[in-house]
Design a protein around this motif. Structure first.
Motif, PDB file in Angstrom:
ATOM      1  N   THR A   1      15.971  68.575  74.781  1.00 17.86           N
ATOM      2  CA  THR A   1      16.999  67.771  75.429  1.00 17.86           C
ATOM      3  C   THR A   1      17.592  68.545  76.603  1.00 17.86           C
ATOM      4  N   THR A   2      18.048  67.819  77.593  1.00 15.47           N
ATOM      5  CA  THR A   2      18.695  68.408  78.759  1.00 15.47           C
ATOM      6  C   THR A   2      20.057  67.767  78.938  1.00 15.47           C
ATOM      7  N   LEU A   3      21.060  68.595  79.156  1.00 14.71           N
ATOM      8  CA  LEU A   3      22.433  68.158  79.407  1.00 14.71           C
ATOM      9  C   LEU A   3      22.705  68.322  80.891  1.00 14.71           C
ATOM     10  N   THR A   4      23.233  67.285  81.514  1.00  9.78           N
ATOM     11  CA  THR A   4      23.654  67.334  82.906  1.00  9.78           C
ATOM     12  C   THR A   4      25.073  66.796  82.968  1.00  9.78           C
ATOM     13  N   GLN A   5      25.953  67.529  83.618  1.00  6.07           N
ATOM     14  CA  GLN A   5      27.354  67.119  83.708  1.00  6.07           C
ATOM     15  C   GLN A   5      27.790  67.117  85.156  1.00  6.07           C
ATOM     16  N   LEU A   6      28.555  66.104  85.549  1.00  6.76           N
ATOM     17  CA  LEU A   6      29.138  66.026  86.877  1.00  6.76           C
ATOM     18  C   LEU A   6      30.627  65.815  86.699  1.00  6.76           C
ATOM     19  N   SER A   7      31.431  66.523  87.484  1.00  8.23           N
ATOM     20  CA  SER A   7      32.878  66.353  87.408  1.00  8.23           C
ATOM     21  C   SER A   7      33.485  66.386  88.802  1.00  8.23           C
TER      22      SER A   7
ATOM     23  N   GLY B   1      17.075  58.415  75.602  1.00  8.96           N
ATOM     24  CA  GLY B   1      16.698  58.860  76.935  1.00  8.96           C
ATOM     25  C   GLY B   1      17.755  58.616  77.984  1.00  8.96           C
ATOM     26  N   SER B   2      18.798  57.873  77.660  1.00 10.56           N
ATOM     27  CA  SER B   2      19.835  57.608  78.654  1.00 10.56           C
ATOM     28  C   SER B   2      21.227  57.694  78.043  1.00 10.56           C
ATOM     29  N   PHE B   3      21.403  58.544  77.059  1.00 13.28           N
ATOM     30  CA  PHE B   3      22.685  58.681  76.370  1.00 13.28           C
ATOM     31  C   PHE B   3      23.666  59.463  77.238  1.00 13.28           C
ATOM     32  N   ALA B   4      24.937  59.057  77.218  1.00 19.71           N
ATOM     33  CA  ALA B   4      25.980  59.759  77.962  1.00 19.71           C
ATOM     34  C   ALA B   4      27.248  59.838  77.133  1.00 19.71           C
TER      35      ALA B   4
ATOM     36  N   THR C   1      13.030  64.574  75.342  1.00 20.56           N
ATOM     37  CA  THR C   1      11.577  64.534  75.355  1.00 20.56           C
ATOM     38  C   THR C   1      11.089  64.930  73.969  1.00 20.56           C
ATOM     39  N   PRO C   2      10.427  64.012  73.247  1.00 18.42           N
ATOM     40  CA  PRO C   2       9.950  64.351  71.898  1.00 18.42           C
ATOM     41  C   PRO C   2       8.854  65.409  71.941  1.00 18.42           C
TER      42      PRO C   2
END
Length: 187
Positions: free
Chosen positions: A79-85, A113-116, A185-186
């Motif tokens: 999994t990849t975490l992306t954060q914008l602030s 795949g599109s969880f936020a 990504t499984p």
């Protein structure tokens, strides 16, 4: 100009690879021995572990980290975490994060795949000797005490998720709003 160079150095140090032999196992061990977060391993359907998330901001901020998703102690994917602030922010920091899934529905939503996580999603911050409020995006609060090696926490599920963080280092001044988005990504 010196401030921008210092900020750049902080970002490079935060995003540099760790010297840990297995950062995922080490991070799981930290959370497993941190009071309430440790109890979640016994009853959670699964969890996502992010050993190191690097975060930097200068008016606009961002964070990024990669991790693994587990069900029954076995890895099921990356999994990849992306954060914008956006807001008043300056500096850089690194933290570890774990997200526990209460049931199959919560895991399925996360791995879609599109969880936020929005601005109202709160995380328990595991920090040294302070009562802290933290969130994945700004706002929210919870109690915590201890350090990386002797942390204790208080937490509970909210909408099927329980989120805990551990500060790894850096310095950041922040009064901002944002959110985290995750990809999966499984294996």
């Amino acid at each position: 100009m010196q401030t921008l160079r210092d900020l750049g150095l902080i970002v490079i140090l935060i995003l540099a690879p760790s010297a840990w032999a297995d950062p995922v196992d080490d991070t799981i061990s930290v959370f497993r021995h941190a009071g309430a977060s440790g109890a979640f391993f016994d009853n959670a359907y699964g969890y996502a572990v992010f050993p190191k998330v690097g975060k930097a901001g200068f008016g606009v901020g961002g964070a990024r980290g990669t991790g693994r998703v587990f069900v029954d102690g076995a890895s099921i994917g990356t999994t990849t975490l992306t954060q914008l602030s956006l807001g008043l922010q300056l500096g850089g920091q690194a933290f570890s994060q774990i997200i526990f899934f209460q049931d199959a529905r919560a895991l399925k939503e996360f791995t879609s795949g599109s969880f936020a996580l929005g601005a109202n999603a709160s995380a328990v911050a595991i920090t040294a000797g302070v009562s802290a409020g933290a969130s994945t995006a700004g706002g929210g609060s919870a109690g915590a005490s201890g350090g990386r090696n002797d942390a204790t926490t208080v937490g509970e599920y909210h909408k099927g998720l329980a989120v805990f963080t551990v500060a790894l280092g850096g310095l950041m001044y922040e009064a901002s709003v944002g959110g985290q988005k995750f990809s999966f990504t499984p294996d």
